[in-house]
Design an enzyme around this catalytic site. Structure first.
Site, PDB file in Angstrom:
ATOM      1  N   GLN A 175       0.854  -1.207   0.000  1.00 26.42           N
ATOM      2  CA  GLN A 175       0.000   0.000   0.000  1.00 26.42           C
ATOM      3  C   GLN A 175       0.882   1.245   0.000  1.00 26.42           C
ATOM      4  O   GLN A 175       1.769   1.395   0.843  1.00 26.42           O
ATOM      5  CB  GLN A 175      -0.923   0.027   1.219  1.00 26.42           C
ATOM      6  CG  GLN A 175      -1.884   1.218   1.197  1.00 26.42           C
ATOM      7  CD  GLN A 175      -2.891   1.204   2.351  1.00 26.42           C
ATOM      8  OE1 GLN A 175      -2.825   0.364   3.239  1.00 26.42           O
ATOM      9  NE2 GLN A 175      -3.812   2.152   2.320  1.00 26.42           N
TER      10      GLN A 175
ATOM     11  N   HIS B 173      -8.677   1.818  -1.258  1.00 22.79           N
ATOM     12  CA  HIS B 173      -8.986   1.643  -2.676  1.00 22.79           C
ATOM     13  C   HIS B 173      -8.903   0.181  -3.048  1.00 22.79           C
ATOM     14  O   HIS B 173      -8.079  -0.564  -2.530  1.00 22.79           O
ATOM     15  CB  HIS B 173      -8.028   2.456  -3.563  1.00 22.79           C
ATOM     16  CG  HIS B 173      -6.577   2.259  -3.261  1.00 22.79           C
ATOM     17  ND1 HIS B 173      -5.961   2.834  -2.172  1.00 22.79           N
ATOM     18  CD2 HIS B 173      -5.609   1.551  -3.908  1.00 22.79           C
ATOM     19  CE1 HIS B 173      -4.678   2.493  -2.160  1.00 22.79           C
ATOM     20  NE2 HIS B 173      -4.447   1.707  -3.193  1.00 22.79           N
TER      21      HIS B 173
HETATM   22  P1  5GP Z   1      -1.354   1.066  -3.610  1.00 22.02           P
HETATM   23  O1  5GP Z   1       0.116   1.018  -3.910  1.00 22.02           O
HETATM   24  O2  5GP Z   1      -1.641   1.980  -2.441  1.00 22.02           O
HETATM   25  O3  5GP Z   1      -2.015  -0.273  -3.470  1.00 22.02           O
HETATM   26  O4  5GP Z   1      -2.037   1.704  -4.885  1.00 22.02           O
HETATM   27  C1  5GP Z   1      -1.968   3.061  -5.167  1.00 22.02           C
HETATM   28  C2  5GP Z   1      -2.176   3.216  -6.646  1.00 22.02           C
HETATM   29  O5  5GP Z   1      -2.474   4.571  -6.893  1.00 22.02           O
HETATM   30  C3  5GP Z   1      -0.979   2.856  -7.495  1.00 22.02           C
HETATM   31  O6  5GP Z   1      -1.310   1.813  -8.404  1.00 22.02           O
HETATM   32  C4  5GP Z   1      -0.631   4.154  -8.207  1.00 22.02           C
HETATM   33  O7  5GP Z   1      -0.211   3.958  -9.538  1.00 22.02           O
HETATM   34  C5  5GP Z   1      -1.922   4.931  -8.121  1.00 22.02           C
HETATM   35  N1  5GP Z   1      -1.752   6.374  -8.073  1.00 22.02           N
HETATM   36  C6  5GP Z   1      -0.900   7.068  -7.268  1.00 22.02           C
HETATM   37  N2  5GP Z   1      -1.002   8.381  -7.495  1.00 22.02           N
HETATM   38  C7  5GP Z   1      -1.954   8.523  -8.461  1.00 22.02           C
HETATM   39  C8  5GP Z   1      -2.508   9.665  -9.127  1.00 22.02           C
HETATM   40  O8  5GP Z   1      -2.140  10.820  -8.876  1.00 22.02           O
HETATM   41  N3  5GP Z   1      -3.457   9.434 -10.073  1.00 22.02           N
HETATM   42  C9  5GP Z   1      -3.876   8.159 -10.381  1.00 22.02           C
HETATM   43  N4  5GP Z   1      -4.826   8.055 -11.326  1.00 22.02           N
HETATM   44  N5  5GP Z   1      -3.380   7.063  -9.768  1.00 22.02           N
HETATM   45  C10 5GP Z   1      -2.426   7.243  -8.828  1.00 22.02           C
END
Ligand code: 5GP
Ligand code: ZN
Length: 113
Positions: A93, A99
């Protein structure tokens, strides 16, 4: 949350490709897609992650999953997709706003890395 990127996307303070919105959720394209279809389904309410949810978030979590079903259909990947949430740094994360990732359009590996 003033410094949360997903709260800023929800508030249209940061641009993104939003593909679905209702009273409780927004779904938009991941900026760094890991599959031909890579969408993020987020609650409008700021919650740090799955383990930060309380009993009063049960209906919201169910709703997010039903939104995933609808957006998968809309994106043309209803025949096969993966819905995943990374909870905590050890799980990968990086954004502390709950999300679900919806990934589709290619064959998925199991177990995930
Ligand atoms: P996590 O790593 O927390 O599971 O997922 C976060 C996700 O958010 C990642 O896949 C990353 O690419 C996406 N993400 C991060 N910043 C942004 C942004 O500014 N816009 C969009 N559309 N996605 C983002
Ligand atoms: Zn947030």
């Amino acid at each position: 949350m003033a410094d949360c990127i997903f709260c800023k996307i929800i508030a249209r303070q940061v641009p993104s490709e939003i593909i679905y919105e209702d009273d409780l959720t927004v779904a938009f394209k991941d900026v760094n897609p890991q599959a031909p279809t890579h969408l993020l389904i987020v609650p409008k309410k700021h919650i740090a992650g799955l383990s930060a949810c309380g009993a009063d978030d049960t209906a919201l979590l169910g709703h997010m999953q039903m939104v995933a079903v609808a957006v998968a259909e809309k994106a043309g990947v209803a025949s096969g997709y993966r819905l995943v949430t990374n909870n905590g740094r050890a799980a990968g994360q990086s954004v502390d706003h709950l999300h679900y990732h919806l990934l589709g359009g290619r064959c998925m590996q199991w177990p995930p890395g």
